[in-house]
Motif scaffolding. Structure first.
Motif, PDB file in Angstrom:
ATOM      1  N   SER A  40       0.799  -1.223   0.000  1.00 42.93           N
ATOM      2  CA  SER A  40       0.000   0.000   0.000  1.00 42.93           C
ATOM      3  C   SER A  40       0.833   1.274   0.000  1.00 42.93           C
ATOM      4  O   SER A  40       0.277   2.366   0.061  1.00 42.93           O
ATOM      5  CB  SER A  40      -0.936  -0.008   1.208  1.00 42.93           C
ATOM      6  N   GLY A  41       2.153   1.171  -0.027  1.00 40.69           N
ATOM      7  CA  GLY A  41       2.936   2.393  -0.185  1.00 40.69           C
ATOM      8  C   GLY A  41       4.050   2.622   0.806  1.00 40.69           C
ATOM      9  O   GLY A  41       4.776   3.618   0.686  1.00 40.69           O
ATOM     10  N   SER A  42       4.246   1.738   1.785  1.00 42.03           N
ATOM     11  CA  SER A  42       5.326   1.964   2.761  1.00 42.03           C
ATOM     12  C   SER A  42       6.688   2.048   2.062  1.00 42.03           C
ATOM     13  O   SER A  42       7.569   2.782   2.511  1.00 42.03           O
ATOM     14  CB  SER A  42       5.344   0.864   3.827  1.00 42.03           C
ATOM     15  N   GLY A  99       5.626 -10.170   3.817  1.00 42.10           N
ATOM     16  CA  GLY A  99       5.218 -11.516   3.426  1.00 42.10           C
ATOM     17  C   GLY A  99       3.996 -11.523   2.523  1.00 42.10           C
ATOM     18  O   GLY A  99       3.891 -12.368   1.626  1.00 42.10           O
ATOM     19  N   SER A 100       3.082 -10.581   2.724  1.00 41.43           N
ATOM     20  CA  SER A 100       1.873 -10.570   1.890  1.00 41.43           C
ATOM     21  C   SER A 100       2.206 -10.295   0.428  1.00 41.43           C
ATOM     22  O   SER A 100       1.642 -10.915  -0.483  1.00 41.43           O
ATOM     23  CB  SER A 100       0.880  -9.524   2.420  1.00 41.43           C
ATOM     24  N   ASP A 103       4.124 -13.458  -0.883  1.00 40.33           N
ATOM     25  CA  ASP A 103       3.222 -14.592  -1.130  1.00 40.33           C
ATOM     26  C   ASP A 103       2.367 -14.357  -2.374  1.00 40.33           C
ATOM     27  O   ASP A 103       2.116 -15.287  -3.153  1.00 40.33           O
ATOM     28  CB  ASP A 103       2.298 -14.808   0.081  1.00 40.33           C
ATOM     29  N   THR A 138      10.929  -6.296   3.187  1.00 35.72           N
ATOM     30  CA  THR A 138      10.919  -5.113   4.062  1.00 35.72           C
ATOM     31  C   THR A 138      10.375  -5.419   5.457  1.00 35.72           C
ATOM     32  O   THR A 138      10.318  -4.528   6.296  1.00 35.72           O
ATOM     33  CB  THR A 138      10.080  -3.974   3.439  1.00 35.72           C
ATOM     34  N   ASN A 147      11.629 -19.525   1.279  1.00 44.43           N
ATOM     35  CA  ASN A 147      10.914 -20.811   1.279  1.00 44.43           C
ATOM     36  C   ASN A 147      10.001 -20.895   0.056  1.00 44.43           C
ATOM     37  O   ASN A 147       9.937 -19.972  -0.749  1.00 44.43           O
ATOM     38  CB  ASN A 147      10.182 -21.052   2.606  1.00 44.43           C
ATOM     39  N   PHE A 149       6.651 -21.480   0.047  1.00 51.34           N
ATOM     40  CA  PHE A 149       5.238 -21.439   0.438  1.00 51.34           C
ATOM     41  C   PHE A 149       4.587 -20.085   0.121  1.00 51.34           C
ATOM     42  O   PHE A 149       5.250 -19.047   0.104  1.00 51.34           O
ATOM     43  CB  PHE A 149       5.079 -21.724   1.935  1.00 51.34           C
ATOM     44  N   LYS A 160      -8.522 -19.392   3.724  1.00 50.25           N
ATOM     45  CA  LYS A 160      -7.139 -18.911   3.679  1.00 50.25           C
ATOM     46  C   LYS A 160      -6.274 -20.155   3.545  1.00 50.25           C
ATOM     47  O   LYS A 160      -6.037 -20.872   4.521  1.00 50.25           O
ATOM     48  CB  LYS A 160      -6.804 -18.123   4.952  1.00 50.25           C
ATOM     49  N   SER A 182      11.704   1.484   9.748  1.00 55.05           N
ATOM     50  CA  SER A 182      10.463   2.254   9.552  1.00 55.05           C
ATOM     51  C   SER A 182       9.218   1.485   9.996  1.00 55.05           C
ATOM     52  O   SER A 182       8.111   2.020   9.943  1.00 55.05           O
ATOM     53  CB  SER A 182      10.327   2.644   8.075  1.00 55.05           C
ATOM     54  N   HIS A 198       7.058 -20.197  13.967  1.00 57.29           N
ATOM     55  CA  HIS A 198       7.555 -21.153  12.968  1.00 57.29           C
ATOM     56  C   HIS A 198       8.486 -22.157  13.627  1.00 57.29           C
ATOM     57  O   HIS A 198       8.426 -23.358  13.367  1.00 57.29           O
ATOM     58  CB  HIS A 198       8.248 -20.414  11.817  1.00 57.29           C
ATOM     59  N   HIS A 267      -0.804 -22.954  13.109  1.00 56.17           N
ATOM     60  CA  HIS A 267      -0.932 -22.109  11.917  1.00 56.17           C
ATOM     61  C   HIS A 267      -2.268 -22.363  11.210  1.00 56.17           C
ATOM     62  O   HIS A 267      -2.912 -21.422  10.736  1.00 56.17           O
ATOM     63  CB  HIS A 267       0.232 -22.358  10.957  1.00 56.17           C
ATOM     64  N   HIS A 271      -4.999 -19.538  10.521  1.00 57.77           N
ATOM     65  CA  HIS A 271      -5.518 -19.207   9.191  1.00 57.77           C
ATOM     66  C   HIS A 271      -7.050 -19.244   9.199  1.00 57.77           C
ATOM     67  O   HIS A 271      -7.706 -18.444   8.513  1.00 57.77           O
ATOM     68  CB  HIS A 271      -4.936 -20.155   8.143  1.00 57.77           C
ATOM     69  N   HIS A 282      -1.702 -12.049  11.051  1.00 51.80           N
ATOM     70  CA  HIS A 282      -1.336 -13.463  11.210  1.00 51.80           C
ATOM     71  C   HIS A 282      -0.636 -13.713  12.545  1.00 51.80           C
ATOM     72  O   HIS A 282      -1.008 -14.602  13.318  1.00 51.80           O
ATOM     73  CB  HIS A 282      -0.432 -13.839  10.028  1.00 51.80           C
TER      74      HIS A 282
HETATM   75  O1  NZQ Z   1       1.229  -2.551   2.454  1.00 49.30           O
HETATM   76  P1  NZQ Z   1       2.625  -2.178   2.741  1.00 49.30           P
HETATM   77  O2  NZQ Z   1       2.953  -0.811   2.322  1.00 49.30           O
HETATM   78  O3  NZQ Z   1       3.595  -3.217   2.185  1.00 49.30           O
HETATM   79  O4  NZQ Z   1       2.791  -2.146   4.356  1.00 49.30           O
HETATM   80  C1  NZQ Z   1       2.970  -3.300   5.141  1.00 49.30           C
HETATM   81  C2  NZQ Z   1       1.693  -3.800   5.788  1.00 49.30           C
HETATM   82  O5  NZQ Z   1       0.822  -2.744   6.103  1.00 49.30           O
HETATM   83  C3  NZQ Z   1       3.797  -2.934   6.338  1.00 49.30           C
HETATM   84  N1  NZQ Z   1       5.236  -2.909   6.089  1.00 49.30           N
HETATM   85  C4  NZQ Z   1       6.007  -3.869   5.514  1.00 49.30           C
HETATM   86  N2  NZQ Z   1       7.306  -3.490   5.533  1.00 49.30           N
HETATM   87  C5  NZQ Z   1       7.352  -2.263   6.116  1.00 49.30           C
HETATM   88  C6  NZQ Z   1       6.032  -1.889   6.460  1.00 49.30           C
HETATM   89  N3  NZQ Z   1       5.749  -0.718   7.063  1.00 49.30           N
HETATM   90  C7  NZQ Z   1       6.790   0.120   7.328  1.00 49.30           C
HETATM   91  N4  NZQ Z   1       8.076  -0.192   7.041  1.00 49.30           N
HETATM   92  C8  NZQ Z   1       8.396  -1.362   6.449  1.00 49.30           C
HETATM   93  N5  NZQ Z   1       9.679  -1.662   6.207  1.00 49.30           N
HETATM   94  O6  NZQ Z   1       3.510  -3.954   7.278  1.00 49.30           O
HETATM   95  C9  NZQ Z   1       2.161  -4.388   7.114  1.00 49.30           C
HETATM   96  C10 NZQ Z   1       2.094  -5.900   7.174  1.00 49.30           C
HETATM   97  O7  NZQ Z   1       2.750  -6.466   6.070  1.00 49.30           O
HETATM   98  P2  NZQ Z   1       2.502  -7.992   5.639  1.00 49.30           P
HETATM   99  O8  NZQ Z   1       3.303  -8.241   4.416  1.00 49.30           O
HETATM  100  O9  NZQ Z   1       1.035  -8.278   5.585  1.00 49.30           O
HETATM  101  O10 NZQ Z   1       3.065  -8.799   6.898  1.00 49.30           O
HETATM  102  P3  NZQ Z   1       3.809 -10.181   7.029  1.00 49.30           P
HETATM  103  O11 NZQ Z   1       5.171 -10.116   6.478  1.00 49.30           O
HETATM  104  O12 NZQ Z   1       3.665 -10.553   8.450  1.00 49.30           O
HETATM  105  O13 NZQ Z   1       2.981 -11.205   6.115  1.00 49.30           O
HETATM  106  C11 NZQ Z   1       1.827 -11.862   6.607  1.00 49.30           C
HETATM  107  C12 NZQ Z   1       1.251 -12.818   5.574  1.00 49.30           C
HETATM  108  O14 NZQ Z   1       2.138 -13.920   5.326  1.00 49.30           O
HETATM  109  C13 NZQ Z   1       1.455 -15.160   5.536  1.00 49.30           C
HETATM  110  C14 NZQ Z   1       0.437 -14.786   6.589  1.00 49.30           C
HETATM  111  O15 NZQ Z   1      -0.607 -15.735   6.703  1.00 49.30           O
HETATM  112  C15 NZQ Z   1      -0.048 -13.434   6.095  1.00 49.30           C
HETATM  113  O16 NZQ Z   1      -0.991 -13.585   5.054  1.00 49.30           O
HETATM  114  N6  NZQ Z   1       2.417 -16.228   5.873  1.00 49.30           N
HETATM  115  C16 NZQ Z   1       3.234 -16.680   4.910  1.00 49.30           C
HETATM  116  C17 NZQ Z   1       4.119 -17.725   5.124  1.00 49.30           C
HETATM  117  C18 NZQ Z   1       5.047 -18.213   4.069  1.00 49.30           C
HETATM  118  N7  NZQ Z   1       4.953 -17.707   2.849  1.00 49.30           N
HETATM  119  O17 NZQ Z   1       5.859 -19.096   4.323  1.00 49.30           O
HETATM  120  C19 NZQ Z   1       4.199 -18.421   6.411  1.00 49.30           C
HETATM  121  C20 NZQ Z   1       3.576 -17.642   7.517  1.00 49.30           C
HETATM  122  O18 NZQ Z   1       3.310 -18.537   8.570  1.00 49.30           O
HETATM  123  C21 NZQ Z   1       2.326 -16.905   7.148  1.00 49.30           C
HETATM  124  O19 NZQ Z   1       1.202 -17.754   7.115  1.00 49.30           O
END
Ligand code: NZQ
Ligand code: ZN
Length: 383
Positions: A40-42, A99-100, A103, A138, A147, A149, A160, A182, A198, A267, A271, A282
């Motif tokens: 979303s812009g971070s 991670g979002s 993924d 980030t 990984n 996944f 989910k 940040s 994990h 997990h 989910h 999460h």
């Molecule tokens: O939207 P942006 O601008 O990217 O902002 C993000 C978001 O609002 C913000 N953010 C990220 N880096 C930043 C920052 N804000 C300021 N400075 C920075 N450097 O943080 C917020 C959350 O980000 P998100 O990507 O959603 O968090 P996370 O990394 O915890 O990812 C969670 C997702 O990963 C899945 C979870 O279920 C969830 O959907 N998982 C993925 C796994 C995998 N691929 O192996 C395993 C995990 O167990 C998990 O299930």
């Protein structure tokens, strides 16, 4: 120790100032045009976007951008990005975010070659290949940077689901812990809790004498110390770096060697909670559910649960270990009960039904629907 196979093909570039290498790294592998996928812009606020595009342009890599991946990422955005990739003829996907975003990029990379990307998550269409995937991380939390996944949500069906396939290992991931300064405190805590979780998904399968259990103990303690220090001093680079690399090690295969692919029922329960409450982060769901799962399942491998309490939390016995774990969560301002997440007790049956859709549920202690309800009740009663 159980037999195992370990292979991880992802190259990691780790450390301060590594992001400007992305363009050259992509160019030397022959890729000419990428989809840049973002949230979303971070990344515009913390300078990561500028560093990335300057590096791509200097290396002659063309790009098309897709923004708006949300936390708990959704299928509709992935479909939009796949259409863009096909229309623009990209050679690779570059994920820049947490991670979002990573993924979602994995979903795009394999979905590019699938009839229906969601069918891969439903396990009705097989993944065979994927576009090459590059990532600039980030937010250290999920281990997705190293990984295979991806987790994606279809909100209208409260689903989910996860996929895993060798083609989804990133070719290269850049982890610059300095750009995580940040992060809001809440997201730093989420990173620590997800990483600890994990490790715990593997830990309790093992024996106290296993090498991997010893490694997991050390990584857990390092993550806890790093989060403690970041609460005192958010700009401390060494603690950011320890948390970041600990987070990668927590789910890149190392933490599971000899531990039979882990447990994962907490997990799966989380989910299910997030599927009903997309607003629940999460890791915050895990913070509430993991102590409850430990309390319910400790009899399945008592020596190792007791070892965890002593070795990770300096506690005498599992009950004291759970208390120490919850105390630290409170100190970090993390939620500890379902009510803290905004989840009502009346929702437990529906969440349990969703959890039962993913099978098997539990390996150390297989869980019936009644068990799931009991664990959610413990989580509801926590304070
Ligand atoms: O939207 P942006 O601008 O990217 O902002 C993000 C978001 O609002 C913000 N953010 C990220 N880096 C930043 C920052 N804000 C300021 N400075 C920075 N450097 O943080 C917020 C959350 O980000 P998100 O990507 O959603 O968090 P996370 O990394 O915890 O990812 C969670 C997702 O990963 C899945 C979870 O279920 C969830 O959907 N998982 C993925 C796994 C995998 N691929 O192996 C395993 C995990 O167990 C998990 O299930
Ligand atoms: Zn997780």
């Amino acid at each position: 120790m159980n037999n195992f196979s370990f292979h991880n093909p992802t190259q990691i570039l780790f450390g301060k100032g590594t992001i400007p290498q992305i363009g050259e790294e992509i160019a030397r592998r022959g890729e000419k045009k990428v989809l840049l996928l973002a949230g979303s812009g971070s990344i515009k606020q913390n300078g990561v976007y500028d560093q990335t595009v300057q590096s791509l342009e200097a290396a002659g890599i063309a790009r098309v951008e897709c923004w708006g991946v949300q936390a708990n990422p959704v299928l509709s955005k992935v479909r939009e990005a796949i259409d863009l990739c096909r229309a623009e003829g990209v050679d690779a996907v570059l994920a820049v975010g947490g991670g979002s975003v990573l993924d979602s990029a994995k979903a795009v990379a394999c979905g590019f070659y699938l009839n229906d990307v969601w069918a891969a998550y439903e396990k009705t269409e097989a993944i065979t290949k994927a576009l090459p995937l590059y990532t600039i991380l980030t937010l250290s939390a999920t281990g997705s940077e190293m990984n295979m996944f991806s987790v994606l949500t279809k909100p209208e069906e409260h689903k989910k689901w996860a996929i895993g396939h060798p083609s989804l290992y990133p070719v290269l991931s850049i982890v610059d812990p300095a750009v995580q300064t940040s992060l809001p405190w809440r997201q730093t805590v989420c990173g620590g809790v997800d990483s600890l979780s994990h490790i715990m998904e593997f830990y309790f399968i093992g024996k106290p004498t296993d090498t991997t259990v010893a490694v997991n103990t050390a990584v857990s303690r390092t993550i806890i110390e790093a989060v403690d220090q970041l609460q005192r001093e958010p700009g401390d680079y060494d603690s950011r770096a320890s948390l970041a690399w600990g987070s990668t090690l927590a789910l890149n295969g190392i933490s599971g060697c000899g531990l039979n692919f882990g447990e994962w029922s907490t997990h799966q329960l989380e989910h299910a909670v997030s599927a009903h409450h997309p607003d629940v982060a999460h890791a915050e769901g895990l913070a509430v559910l993991f102590p409850a799962w430990i309390e319910y399942c400790e009899a399945a491998n008592p020596d190792t649960f007791a070892h965890w309490a002593q070795a990770v939390w300096d506690s005498n016995g599992v009950a004291d270990g759970i208390d120490a774990f919850r105390d630290r969560l409170r100190q970090w301002e993390a939620p500890v009960s379902l009510a803290d997440l905004g989840v009502k007790r009346e929702e437990i049956p529906a969440i349990a039904d969703t959890a039962m859709l993913t099978q098997p549920l539990g390996s150390l202690r297989p869980l019936s629907r009644e068990d799931v309800v009991n664990i959610l009740e413990i989580a509801a009663n926590a304070s």
